[in-house]
Scaffold this motif. Structure first.
Motif, PDB file in Angstrom:
ATOM      1  N   PHE A 148     -20.704-102.240  -8.416  1.00 58.94           N
ATOM      2  CA  PHE A 148     -20.642-100.819  -8.749  1.00 58.94           C
ATOM      3  C   PHE A 148     -19.326-100.153  -8.356  1.00 58.94           C
ATOM      4  O   PHE A 148     -19.127 -98.978  -8.630  1.00 58.94           O
ATOM      5  N   CYS A 149     -18.437-100.905  -7.712  1.00 59.19           N
ATOM      6  CA  CYS A 149     -17.159-100.297  -7.315  1.00 59.19           C
ATOM      7  C   CYS A 149     -16.187-101.396  -6.891  1.00 59.19           C
ATOM      8  O   CYS A 149     -16.550-102.261  -6.087  1.00 59.19           O
ATOM      9  N   ASN A 150     -14.975-101.368  -7.424  1.00 61.31           N
ATOM     10  CA  ASN A 150     -13.987-102.360  -7.027  1.00 61.31           C
ATOM     11  C   ASN A 150     -13.303-101.921  -5.734  1.00 61.31           C
ATOM     12  O   ASN A 150     -12.319-101.177  -5.754  1.00 61.31           O
ATOM     13  N   TYR A 151     -13.812-102.389  -4.621  1.00 65.43           N
ATOM     14  CA  TYR A 151     -13.265-102.041  -3.317  1.00 65.43           C
ATOM     15  C   TYR A 151     -11.997-102.842  -2.985  1.00 65.43           C
ATOM     16  O   TYR A 151     -11.328-102.546  -2.002  1.00 65.43           O
ATOM     17  N   ILE A 152     -11.698-103.872  -3.766  1.00 61.73           N
ATOM     18  CA  ILE A 152     -10.649-104.819  -3.398  1.00 61.73           C
ATOM     19  C   ILE A 152      -9.347-104.501  -4.134  1.00 61.73           C
ATOM     20  O   ILE A 152      -9.298-104.530  -5.364  1.00 61.73           O
ATOM     21  N   GLY A 153      -8.308-104.208  -3.383  1.00 64.41           N
ATOM     22  CA  GLY A 153      -6.996-104.004  -3.982  1.00 64.41           C
ATOM     23  C   GLY A 153      -6.418-105.336  -4.423  1.00 64.41           C
ATOM     24  O   GLY A 153      -6.404-106.305  -3.653  1.00 64.41           O
ATOM     25  N   ASN A 154      -5.930-105.385  -5.658  1.00 64.26           N
ATOM     26  CA  ASN A 154      -5.404-106.637  -6.203  1.00 64.26           C
ATOM     27  C   ASN A 154      -4.300-107.227  -5.323  1.00 64.26           C
ATOM     28  O   ASN A 154      -4.185-108.445  -5.187  1.00 64.26           O
ATOM     29  N   LEU A 155      -3.517-106.380  -4.683  1.00 61.69           N
ATOM     30  CA  LEU A 155      -2.398-106.836  -3.856  1.00 61.69           C
ATOM     31  C   LEU A 155      -2.842-107.365  -2.501  1.00 61.69           C
ATOM     32  O   LEU A 155      -1.991-107.807  -1.713  1.00 61.69           O
ATOM     33  N   THR A 156      -4.144-107.364  -2.226  1.00 63.97           N
ATOM     34  CA  THR A 156      -4.624-107.818  -0.921  1.00 63.97           C
ATOM     35  C   THR A 156      -5.450-109.099  -0.967  1.00 63.97           C
ATOM     36  O   THR A 156      -5.614-109.766   0.042  1.00 63.97           O
ATOM     37  N   GLY A 157      -5.978-109.460  -2.130  1.00 65.77           N
ATOM     38  CA  GLY A 157      -6.890-110.603  -2.206  1.00 65.77           C
ATOM     39  C   GLY A 157      -6.196-111.954  -2.097  1.00 65.77           C
ATOM     40  O   GLY A 157      -5.117-112.160  -2.645  1.00 65.77           O
ATOM     41  N   ILE A 158      -6.825-112.894  -1.371  1.00 66.42           N
ATOM     42  CA  ILE A 158      -6.368-114.282  -1.278  1.00 66.42           C
ATOM     43  C   ILE A 158      -7.590-115.198  -1.372  1.00 66.42           C
ATOM     44  O   ILE A 158      -8.592-114.972  -0.692  1.00 66.42           O
ATOM     45  N   TYR A 159      -7.500-116.229  -2.221  1.00 70.42           N
ATOM     46  CA  TYR A 159      -8.616-117.184  -2.273  1.00 70.42           C
ATOM     47  C   TYR A 159      -8.134-118.618  -2.130  1.00 70.42           C
ATOM     48  O   TYR A 159      -6.963-118.929  -2.394  1.00 70.42           O
ATOM     49  N   ASP A 160      -9.051-119.488  -1.712  1.00 67.67           N
ATOM     50  CA  ASP A 160      -8.776-120.891  -1.412  1.00 67.67           C
ATOM     51  C   ASP A 160      -9.045-121.738  -2.658  1.00 67.67           C
ATOM     52  O   ASP A 160     -10.176-121.800  -3.142  1.00 67.67           O
ATOM     53  N   VAL A 161      -8.012-122.388  -3.169  1.00 66.49           N
ATOM     54  CA  VAL A 161      -8.151-123.206  -4.383  1.00 66.49           C
ATOM     55  C   VAL A 161      -9.045-124.414  -4.131  1.00 66.49           C
ATOM     56  O   VAL A 161      -9.770-124.858  -5.035  1.00 66.49           O
ATOM     57  N   ASP A 162      -9.040-124.951  -2.920  1.00 65.18           N
ATOM     58  CA  ASP A 162      -9.890-126.106  -2.623  1.00 65.18           C
ATOM     59  C   ASP A 162     -11.370-125.757  -2.768  1.00 65.18           C
ATOM     60  O   ASP A 162     -12.185-126.622  -3.097  1.00 65.18           O
ATOM     61  N   TYR A 163     -11.717-124.521  -2.530  1.00 66.58           N
ATOM     62  CA  TYR A 163     -13.110-124.069  -2.599  1.00 66.58           C
ATOM     63  C   TYR A 163     -13.484-123.626  -4.013  1.00 66.58           C
ATOM     64  O   TYR A 163     -14.550-123.996  -4.525  1.00 66.58           O
ATOM     65  N   PHE A 164     -12.641-122.842  -4.650  1.00 65.75           N
ATOM     66  CA  PHE A 164     -12.982-122.247  -5.944  1.00 65.75           C
ATOM     67  C   PHE A 164     -12.350-122.963  -7.137  1.00 65.75           C
ATOM     68  O   PHE A 164     -12.807-122.790  -8.270  1.00 65.75           O
ATOM     69  N   GLY A 165     -11.292-123.748  -6.909  1.00 65.24           N
ATOM     70  CA  GLY A 165     -10.462-124.171  -8.016  1.00 65.24           C
ATOM     71  C   GLY A 165      -9.589-122.996  -8.437  1.00 65.24           C
ATOM     72  O   GLY A 165      -9.641-121.926  -7.843  1.00 65.24           O
TER      73      GLY A 165
END
Length: 257
Positions: A148-165
């Motif tokens: 219901f709301c995008n709380y995440i700023g695009n310039l702040t997100g980091i994800y792990d490729v080993d986990y998600f691809g």
């Protein structure tokens, strides 16, 4: 703790006014094991020239040029194809990171065994001056709340490729970051935030995020096209989105000095 490679995805288009500060904020990182993949979306100004001056002296900065303007989604996907880091992060060509951003965020992920995280961020104007606003988020963000709301700023997100691809960016031209985070949280169920400001978001006068009506149109498209809901259900969820924005939207506070 290990210092794995972080791939920084930076699409750009006619960004000559800001790209220098953006790249410099990456070079100023205390965490040094990164690659910055800049994909230019057929700019007609000096964006590429400015970026190339940095790349000449730092082989961590990689520049690729699209022959015609295809939009930020295609530019980001091109960068993803090239990326070789364990972690994927995003930084648009008019935003900036604080110098401890990567160090603090990667350490937070490693200590808490997290495949994804994000942080608070401050807002600045087009001239780079503070406008005394900080965007915060729930300390633990669930998929339901993000819906219901995008709380995440695009310039702040980091994800792990080993986990998600590598997660491809949607072909829907707007609100691509929200759809990415929804994809991530649908798998994780919830995410933890680094509860301090680690980045600077530039508020542009003519940006989509600055236009409330345009933002609503693109959010509605997410419910219709990304989630695949029919018209009635999409309208119902849009009411929930509006309720969230009016009553329980992300917190804006004056940053501490």
């Amino acid at each position: 703790m290990e210092n794995p490679l972080v791939s920084i995805i930076t699409p750009c288009y006619n960004s000559e006014k800001f790209i220098l500060e953006t790249i410099q904020s990456v070079k100023n990182q205390s965490y040094e094991n990164w690659e910055m993949i800049i994909v230019d979306d057929a700019s007609i100004d000096k964006t590429v020239f400015i970026a190339e001056q940095f790349a000449l002296n730092d082989n961590r900065i990689k520049i690729f040029k699209l022959e015609k303007n295809l939009g930020t989604g295609m530019a980001r996907n091109k960068a993803l194809d090239i990326a070789s880091g364990k972690y994927i992060s995003f930084l648009d060509a008019d935003d900036m990171w604080k110098s401890e951003k990567l160090k603090k965020q990667i350490l937070f992920m490693q200590k808490n065994n997290l495949p994804f995280t994000f942080s608070f961020y401050d807002c600045i104007d087009e001239q780079g001056k503070t406008i005394n606003k900080r965007v915060e988020a729930p300390l633990i963000l669930t998929y339901k709340r993000l819906f219901f709301c995008n709380y995440i700023g695009n310039l702040t997100g980091i994800y792990d490729v080993d986990y998600f691809g590598k997660i491809g960016i949607s072909s829907i031209r707007k609100r691509q970051d929200w759809m990415l985070w929804l994809t991530i949280l649908k798998k994780m169920k919830s995410a933890k935030v680094v509860s301090e400001s680690l980045a600077l978001y530039r508020v542009r006068q003519n940006s989509i995020s600055a236009s409330k009506i345009e933002l609503l149109k693109h959010n509605f498209a997410v419910y219709r096209k990304f989630h695949g809901y029919n018209l009635v259900i999409s309208l119902f969820y849009m009411m929930g989105f509006l309720f969230t924005q009016l009553l329980i939207k992300p917190t804006y506070i004056k940053p501490s000095i």
